[in-house]
Design a protein around this motif. Structure first.
Motif, PDB file in Angstrom:
ATOM      1  N   THR A 439       0.835  -1.205   0.000  1.00  0.00           N
ATOM      2  CA  THR A 439       0.000   0.000   0.000  1.00  0.00           C
ATOM      3  C   THR A 439       0.871   1.256   0.000  1.00  0.00           C
ATOM      4  N   THR A 442       2.184   1.756  -3.558  1.00  0.00           N
ATOM      5  CA  THR A 442       1.213   2.333  -4.504  1.00  0.00           C
ATOM      6  C   THR A 442       0.990   3.816  -4.242  1.00  0.00           C
ATOM      7  N   GLU A 443       1.072   4.205  -2.980  1.00  0.00           N
ATOM      8  CA  GLU A 443       0.955   5.633  -2.670  1.00  0.00           C
ATOM      9  C   GLU A 443       2.115   6.410  -3.273  1.00  0.00           C
ATOM     10  N   LEU A 445       3.679   5.512  -5.989  1.00  0.00           N
ATOM     11  CA  LEU A 445       3.426   5.545  -7.432  1.00  0.00           C
ATOM     12  C   LEU A 445       2.521   6.723  -7.802  1.00  0.00           C
ATOM     13  N   MET A 462       6.170  -0.585 -13.696  1.00  0.00           N
ATOM     14  CA  MET A 462       4.739  -0.771 -13.497  1.00  0.00           C
ATOM     15  C   MET A 462       4.289  -2.128 -14.047  1.00  0.00           C
ATOM     16  N   VAL A 465       5.030  -4.758 -11.601  1.00  0.00           N
ATOM     17  CA  VAL A 465       4.075  -4.730 -10.489  1.00  0.00           C
ATOM     18  C   VAL A 465       2.788  -5.448 -10.875  1.00  0.00           C
ATOM     19  N   VAL A 473      -2.879  -6.982  -5.280  1.00  0.00           N
ATOM     20  CA  VAL A 473      -3.687  -5.836  -5.687  1.00  0.00           C
ATOM     21  C   VAL A 473      -5.107  -5.976  -5.173  1.00  0.00           C
ATOM     22  N   HIS A 477      -6.177  -0.581  -4.509  1.00  0.00           N
ATOM     23  CA  HIS A 477      -4.906  -0.533  -5.246  1.00  0.00           C
ATOM     24  C   HIS A 477      -5.163  -0.399  -6.746  1.00  0.00           C
ATOM     25  N   LYS A 478      -6.168  -1.151  -7.236  1.00  0.00           N
ATOM     26  CA  LYS A 478      -6.436  -1.153  -8.676  1.00  0.00           C
ATOM     27  C   LYS A 478      -6.853   0.239  -9.152  1.00  0.00           C
ATOM     28  N   SER A 480      -5.902   3.086  -7.775  1.00  0.00           N
ATOM     29  CA  SER A 480      -4.692   3.922  -7.765  1.00  0.00           C
ATOM     30  C   SER A 480      -3.812   3.630  -8.970  1.00  0.00           C
ATOM     31  N   LEU A 481      -3.664   2.334  -9.301  1.00  0.00           N
ATOM     32  CA  LEU A 481      -2.827   1.954 -10.435  1.00  0.00           C
ATOM     33  C   LEU A 481      -3.436   2.437 -11.744  1.00  0.00           C
ATOM     34  N   CYS A 484      -2.501   5.950 -12.333  1.00  0.00           N
ATOM     35  CA  CYS A 484      -1.117   6.080 -12.791  1.00  0.00           C
ATOM     36  C   CYS A 484      -1.008   5.818 -14.288  1.00  0.00           C
TER      37      CYS A 484
END
Length: 507
Positions: A439, A442-443, A445, A462, A465, A473, A477-478, A480-481, A484
């Motif tokens: 976590t 991801t923050e 990222l 990426m 990851v 994930v 998380h998904k 946030s990704l 990105c």
């Protein structure tokens, strides 16, 4: 001096190198001599002095004058001669008188003698029991002292040094001491301007003490004002780095046995021969040092300036110690020895540097992470050479929990292309990530990703990851990704989005 050193054996060479250490040379030489005596009570300096007195064929620098034969010691610089004579003066009681006198005779052959050398020679002759009529001071020195004494005369009367130096003859020690004491008493009476009545001696002495106390307090106050003003001026005018104590001054705080070991280590580092086991045993002193002493030792040895070809031998000697170094000692040595070299890399690291770094990393991984890898990651201007070396350590030297430690270190630094390369290498090595660490990643990222929209390295990281850590994930998380990936402008954008879509087992 290098070609002269090759003519001496190991013990004599170490002694001579100590004498070449500038103002602290005499003290160091005495320490080395006592250490050598403890290890071999039968040792003698007779061979050392004989070698100094051997004849040497020399020629003038211009080559205009014919060859001449001089004692080897007479070819030494004046500073080394002074240190040598001071050393002999301190230990003359354990030296054969014939050897000492022969050395003094060789030094007296200089056609242009140094005044200090001449004075030391005369003093040593007196100390070994040889009568010498010549005064310790030169005629020029006598003349200058007379001129100085004229400036110090009170009420136009001559006395003190002027009277003492008016005659070039040397009196016996007891007579000289008596005369100087009497002259000093007369001078004190003149300066204090106190008249003591013979009929009331006690009252006179009391008034004299009062007068001297007043004068002394006034003089002391003036001196304090002058010292304060001088100190303030020096603080304003002297750069901060010049106020730091020199390595030689710092080394004076070390215990005697550590000082001797430092000199022996210096000798090893400067030599071009193979190190045997007895030579490497000197590094055992590292286990006797506290953290402050290790810092002084590293500074005194100038570890950052050691040539790279010497690194493998030095590291091998440290690694052969039967007892592991403490964390603080290992960290201090790694930082002093390697950090500056690695940060200054502008091309791939040499084989010698790689060997040194990897060998120490295998034995001392935790100090390596905190003393070398962490500070490198914090540097803003590191490039591919540094990243390649760190990736080599990650892939071949560090266990999973140390790789996890390094990944967490990257959360606290500003990312660059070089740092992205290191993060990618860490992720490829699959450290054991828990949900909390993932976590936090991801923050990072989300926070640092926007500056790498066109970075292929960031895109590849990426992709790693999304493919290798898909089980970590979650739905949050998904999201946030996905944010990105929206701003990504590289040719890998579609592959990244497809990899993200394939992750369906979110919670």
């Amino acid at each position: 001096m290098t070609m002269f050193l090759s003519r001496f054996d190991g013990q004599s060479k170490l002694l001579l190198r100590s004498l070449m250490s500038g103002a602290s040379g005499v003290h160091r030489a005495v320490d080395v001599f006592h250490r050598q005596q403890r290890s071999n009570p039968e040792m003698s300096l007779s061979h050392f002095i004989e070698k100094l007195c051997e004849d040497e064929v020399t020629s003038s620098q211009t080559g205009e004058q014919p060859l001449s034969v001089k004692p080897l010691v007479s070819l030494f610089p004046a500073s080394l001669k002074q240190n040598l004579l001071s050393f002999v003066y301190l230990i003359h009681s354990v030296l054969p008188q014939t050897s000492v006198l022969r050395l003094l005779k060789c030094l007296s052959q200089d056609p242009h003698p140094n005044p200090w050398t001449s004075a030391l020679c005369r003093q040593i002759r007196r100390s070994v029991g040889v009568h010498d009529e010549e005064p310790l001071y030169t005629p020029l020195c006598s003349q200058r002292l007379k001129e100085l004494s004229q400036c110090l005369v009170v009420c136009g009367e001559t006395g003190g040094w002027a009277k003492c130096l008016s005659d070039q003859t040397v009196e016996s020690g007891s007579q000289s001491a008596s005369s100087l004491s009497e002259l000093g008493t007369q001078r004190k009476r003149k300066v204090s301007l106190v008249t003591v009545d013979s009929g009331d001696e006690e009252t006179g002495q009391q008034s004299k003490r009062i007068r001297m106390d007043v004068c002394g307090s006034e003089q002391k106050a003036e001196e304090q004002d002058v010292n304060k003003e001088t100190s303030e001026r020096l603080e304003r005018e002297t750069p901060a780095e010049e106020l730091q104590p020199a390595p030689d001054c710092q080394s004076e705080s070390l215990p005697e046995h550590i000082k001797v070991s430092v000199l022996q280590i210096k000798e090893l580092l400067e030599s071009h021969t193979e190190w045997d086991q007895s030579s490497m045993d000197v590094f055992k002193v590292l286990n006797d040092c506290d953290p402050a002493q290790v810092e002084v030792l590293c500074s005194t040895l100038s570890l950052p300036d050691i040539p790279e070809p010497t690194l493998p031998k030095l590291c091998s000697s440290v690694l052969t110690l039967s007892t592991d170094l403490s964390y603080s000692t290992a960290a201090a040595i790694i930082k002093s020895l390697l950090l500056e070299k690695v940060l200054s890399l502008s091309e791939p690291a040499s084989r010698c540097l790689v060997t040194a770094v990897t060998s120490l990393c295998v034995r001392y991984p935790r100090p390596m992470c905190h003393a070398l890898i962490g500070p490198i990651l914090k540097e803003k201007n590191i490039g591919n050479p540094q990243a390649e070396l760190l990736n080599r350590l990650i892939e071949g030297c560090l266990d999973s929990h140390y790789r996890l430690l390094l990944l967490q270190m990257t959360f606290k630094v500003a990312w660059s292309e070089a740092v992205l390369s290191v993060i990618h290498s860490l992720l490829e090595s699959k450290p054991d990530l828990n949900e909390e660490v993932f976590t936090q990643f991801t923050e990072q990222l989300l926070t640092q990703g926007p500056q790498f929209t066109k970075s292929v390295k960031f895109a590849k990281m990426m992709l790693t990851v999304l493919t290798k850590y898909s089980s970590h994930v979650t739905a949050a998380h998904k999201h946030s990704l996905s944010c990105c990936l929206t701003s990504n402008e590289t040719f890998l954008k579609k592959s990244l989005q497809a990899a993200l879509k394939r992750i369906t087992h979110t919670t």
